[in-house]
Scaffold this motif. Structure first.
Motif, PDB file in Angstrom:
ATOM      1  N   ALA A   1      36.972-112.276  17.857  1.00 44.61           N
ATOM      2  CA  ALA A   1      36.150-112.220  16.650  1.00 44.61           C
ATOM      3  C   ALA A   1      34.961-113.166  16.771  1.00 44.61           C
ATOM      4  O   ALA A   1      35.080-114.262  17.325  1.00 44.61           O
ATOM      5  CB  ALA A   1      36.985-112.579  15.420  1.00 44.61           C
ATOM      6  N   PHE A   2      33.821-112.718  16.239  1.00 46.31           N
ATOM      7  CA  PHE A   2      32.585-113.494  16.274  1.00 46.31           C
ATOM      8  C   PHE A   2      32.075-113.700  14.850  1.00 46.31           C
ATOM      9  O   PHE A   2      32.049-112.758  14.050  1.00 46.31           O
ATOM     10  CB  PHE A   2      31.503-112.752  17.075  1.00 46.31           C
ATOM     11  CG  PHE A   2      31.834-112.532  18.519  1.00 46.31           C
ATOM     12  CD1 PHE A   2      31.393-113.415  19.495  1.00 46.31           C
ATOM     13  CD2 PHE A   2      32.584-111.429  18.908  1.00 46.31           C
ATOM     14  CE1 PHE A   2      31.685-113.208  20.833  1.00 46.31           C
ATOM     15  CE2 PHE A   2      32.884-111.203  20.250  1.00 46.31           C
ATOM     16  CZ  PHE A   2      32.439-112.103  21.211  1.00 46.31           C
TER      17      PHE A   2
ATOM     18  N   VAL B   1      35.553-121.115  20.255  1.00 43.81           N
ATOM     19  CA  VAL B   1      34.600-121.291  21.350  1.00 43.81           C
ATOM     20  C   VAL B   1      33.198-121.085  20.796  1.00 43.81           C
ATOM     21  O   VAL B   1      32.920-120.070  20.151  1.00 43.81           O
ATOM     22  CB  VAL B   1      34.863-120.289  22.487  1.00 43.81           C
ATOM     23  CG1 VAL B   1      33.795-120.426  23.581  1.00 43.81           C
ATOM     24  CG2 VAL B   1      36.255-120.496  23.071  1.00 43.81           C
ATOM     25  N   ARG B   2      32.313-122.030  21.045  1.00 46.86           N
ATOM     26  CA  ARG B   2      30.927-121.931  20.587  1.00 46.86           C
ATOM     27  C   ARG B   2      30.103-121.261  21.683  1.00 46.86           C
ATOM     28  O   ARG B   2      30.140-121.680  22.842  1.00 46.86           O
ATOM     29  CB  ARG B   2      30.382-123.315  20.273  1.00 46.86           C
ATOM     30  CG  ARG B   2      29.164-123.306  19.369  1.00 46.86           C
ATOM     31  CD  ARG B   2      28.874-124.706  18.875  1.00 46.86           C
ATOM     32  NE  ARG B   2      27.836-124.719  17.867  1.00 46.86           N
ATOM     33  CZ  ARG B   2      27.496-125.792  17.178  1.00 46.86           C
ATOM     34  NH1 ARG B   2      28.135-126.937  17.389  1.00 46.86           N
ATOM     35  NH2 ARG B   2      26.540-125.739  16.273  1.00 46.86           N
ATOM     36  N   ILE B   3      29.392-120.190  21.288  1.00 48.45           N
ATOM     37  CA  ILE B   3      28.590-119.454  22.276  1.00 48.45           C
ATOM     38  C   ILE B   3      27.116-119.555  21.904  1.00 48.45           C
ATOM     39  O   ILE B   3      26.731-120.393  21.096  1.00 48.45           O
ATOM     40  CB  ILE B   3      29.047-117.982  22.377  1.00 48.45           C
ATOM     41  CG1 ILE B   3      28.912-117.269  21.029  1.00 48.45           C
ATOM     42  CG2 ILE B   3      30.485-117.912  22.870  1.00 48.45           C
ATOM     43  CD1 ILE B   3      29.152-115.773  21.105  1.00 48.45           C
ATOM     44  N   GLY B   4      26.289-118.709  22.495  1.00 48.23           N
ATOM     45  CA  GLY B   4      24.858-118.741  22.234  1.00 48.23           C
ATOM     46  C   GLY B   4      24.505-118.226  20.852  1.00 48.23           C
ATOM     47  O   GLY B   4      25.359-118.045  19.991  1.00 48.23           O
TER      48      GLY B   4
ATOM     49  N   ALA C   1      18.325-104.566  21.918  1.00 49.20           N
ATOM     50  CA  ALA C   1      18.653-103.570  22.939  1.00 49.20           C
ATOM     51  C   ALA C   1      19.893-103.987  23.718  1.00 49.20           C
ATOM     52  O   ALA C   1      20.742-103.149  24.071  1.00 49.20           O
ATOM     53  CB  ALA C   1      17.465-103.387  23.882  1.00 49.20           C
ATOM     54  N   GLU C   2      20.045-105.285  23.963  1.00 51.48           N
ATOM     55  CA  GLU C   2      21.194-105.771  24.720  1.00 51.48           C
ATOM     56  C   GLU C   2      22.491-105.580  23.944  1.00 51.48           C
ATOM     57  O   GLU C   2      23.512-105.156  24.498  1.00 51.48           O
ATOM     58  CB  GLU C   2      20.993-107.246  25.074  1.00 51.48           C
ATOM     59  CG  GLU C   2      22.032-107.783  26.050  1.00 51.48           C
ATOM     60  CD  GLU C   2      21.661-109.141  26.612  1.00 51.48           C
ATOM     61  OE1 GLU C   2      22.417-109.647  27.461  1.00 51.48           O
ATOM     62  OE2 GLU C   2      20.619-109.699  26.220  1.00 51.48           O
ATOM     63  N   ASN C   3      22.464-105.876  22.646  1.00 48.32           N
ATOM     64  CA  ASN C   3      23.666-105.685  21.836  1.00 48.32           C
ATOM     65  C   ASN C   3      24.006-104.201  21.678  1.00 48.32           C
ATOM     66  O   ASN C   3      25.173-103.820  21.697  1.00 48.32           O
ATOM     67  CB  ASN C   3      23.496-106.341  20.473  1.00 48.32           C
ATOM     68  CG  ASN C   3      23.772-107.833  20.498  1.00 48.32           C
ATOM     69  OD1 ASN C   3      24.246-108.373  21.494  1.00 48.32           O
ATOM     70  ND2 ASN C   3      23.483-108.499  19.401  1.00 48.32           N
TER      71      ASN C   3
ATOM     72  N   ALA D   1      24.049-113.080  22.048  1.00 42.55           N
ATOM     73  CA  ALA D   1      25.235-113.690  22.649  1.00 42.55           C
ATOM     74  C   ALA D   1      26.488-112.831  22.498  1.00 42.55           C
ATOM     75  O   ALA D   1      27.360-112.844  23.372  1.00 42.55           O
ATOM     76  CB  ALA D   1      25.473-115.072  22.037  1.00 42.55           C
ATOM     77  N   VAL D   2      26.597-112.074  21.416  1.00 43.24           N
ATOM     78  CA  VAL D   2      27.761-111.210  21.248  1.00 43.24           C
ATOM     79  C   VAL D   2      27.756-110.114  22.308  1.00 43.24           C
ATOM     80  O   VAL D   2      28.768-109.854  22.974  1.00 43.24           O
ATOM     81  CB  VAL D   2      27.792-110.595  19.835  1.00 43.24           C
ATOM     82  CG1 VAL D   2      28.922-109.562  19.717  1.00 43.24           C
ATOM     83  CG2 VAL D   2      27.966-111.681  18.786  1.00 43.24           C
ATOM     84  N   GLY D   3      26.617-109.480  22.495  1.00 44.27           N
ATOM     85  CA  GLY D   3      26.508-108.436  23.513  1.00 44.27           C
ATOM     86  C   GLY D   3      26.778-108.964  24.904  1.00 44.27           C
ATOM     87  O   GLY D   3      27.436-108.292  25.719  1.00 44.27           O
ATOM     88  N   ARG D   4      26.331-110.162  25.188  1.00 43.85           N
ATOM     89  CA  ARG D   4      26.571-110.751  26.511  1.00 43.85           C
ATOM     90  C   ARG D   4      28.060-111.011  26.741  1.00 43.85           C
ATOM     91  O   ARG D   4      28.572-110.789  27.838  1.00 43.85           O
ATOM     92  CB  ARG D   4      25.770-112.054  26.645  1.00 43.85           C
ATOM     93  CG  ARG D   4      24.261-111.843  26.684  1.00 43.85           C
ATOM     94  CD  ARG D   4      23.513-113.144  26.929  1.00 43.85           C
ATOM     95  NE  ARG D   4      22.074-112.929  26.937  1.00 43.85           N
ATOM     96  CZ  ARG D   4      21.191-113.867  27.223  1.00 43.85           C
ATOM     97  NH1 ARG D   4      21.598-115.108  27.533  1.00 43.85           N
ATOM     98  NH2 ARG D   4      19.891-113.602  27.197  1.00 43.85           N
TER      99      ARG D   4
END
Length: 270
Positions: free
Chosen positions: A218-219, A252-255, A24-26, A261-264
């Motif tokens: 880019a992710f 950059v390393r994210i969650g 839902a967040e993404n 993490a992409v949506g955030r």
């Protein structure tokens, strides 16, 4: 993290949750980005027949870069906008070289809406069930490459993907582009026409939108994302990313995808 003008994201292991759904967040982040005029484009190894999971998202531009850059797909019209196919004779030459180097290899042929596989290729479903569905067919790999197709898949039950990639690349040279997005003891490689990568097609797509690489975020999480992450001005990798991505300049390393993490990240920009 400056606000980009284009967001490009891989699907599996990156934008999609571990169960293969959109959180839902993404989903909310993509909707908010569309409303704000920030385009999000999915850049995936998936073929078009596996894109139903994102079909209902409110994308500003309903275009998906699929099959590791070999296909640009109109998600709304369900048709290709551009395709880079593999030459049949090149494919047969590659198959012969791989058979010589790796006698236990199996082959699959990805057409986009249909998928062919040889007698020993391991599917994620029952073979009999698969062959009752119109999107699947079987035969000798050398024969299946006669029709236009965008990816040659190579599978080996006893060699993990990184080692399989090294051995196949050494055997075939630059005849086809070799990459993968798999973990585990059974290796699975994805081969596209020479020079075809996520980066090459994303660069073309960004140019059509008038967006410079410095303004592209880019992710990704796997080796088939490496070229895209190396090209983008703002590269991000997931917490569980393949180790081969961690040496990229500026990455950059994210969650994780479990944490959306992409949506955030998108929401932070907005």
């Amino acid at each position: 993290m400056r606000t980009p003008r284009l967001v490009a994201t891989d699907l599996d292991g990156t934008f999609l949750s571990p169960d293969g759904t959109v959180s839902a967040e993404n989903a909310r982040a993509v909707a908010d980005a569309a409303a704000a005029g920030l385009p999000v484009v999915f850049v995936t190894g998936r073929p078009p027949r596996w894109l139903g999971v994102i079909a209902d998202l409110p994308l500003a531009h309903p275009t998906v870069i699929a099959s590791n850059g070999a296909l640009v797909w109109d998600l709304a019209e369900r048709q290709p906008l551009w395709a880079e196919t593999i030459d049949a004779q090149t494919a047969r030459d590659v198959i012969a070289l791989v058979r010589e180097e790796l006698p236990g290899a199996s082959f699959g042929v990805e057409q986009g809406l249909r998928f062919g596989f040889d007698d020993t290729y391991r599917l994620g479903l029952d073979r009999g069930e698969a062959l009752r569905r119109p999107e699947f067919f079987t035969g000798r790999a050398e024969d299946m490459v006669g029709d236009p197709f965008v990816k040659l898949l190579i599978q080996h039950e006893d060699i993990e993907a990184d080692e399989l990639s090294r051995r196949v690349s050494r055997a075939i040279g630059s005849a086809l582009t070799v990459t993968h997005s798999s973990w585990g003891s059974m290796g699975l490689l994805e081969l596209s026409a020479s020079g075809v990568t996520k980066a090459e097609t994303l660069e073309r797509y960004a140019a059509e939108l008038g967006v410079a690489r410095e303004d592209v975020a880019a992710f990704g999480d796997m080796p088939n994302d490496r070229t895209m992450l190396a090209w983008a001005g703002q590269p991000f990798v997931m917490a569980e990313a393949h180790p081969s991505l961690l040496d990229l300049p500026g990455v950059v390393r994210i969650g994780s995808n479990t944490e959306s993490a992409v949506g955030r990240a998108i929401q932070e920009w907005l």
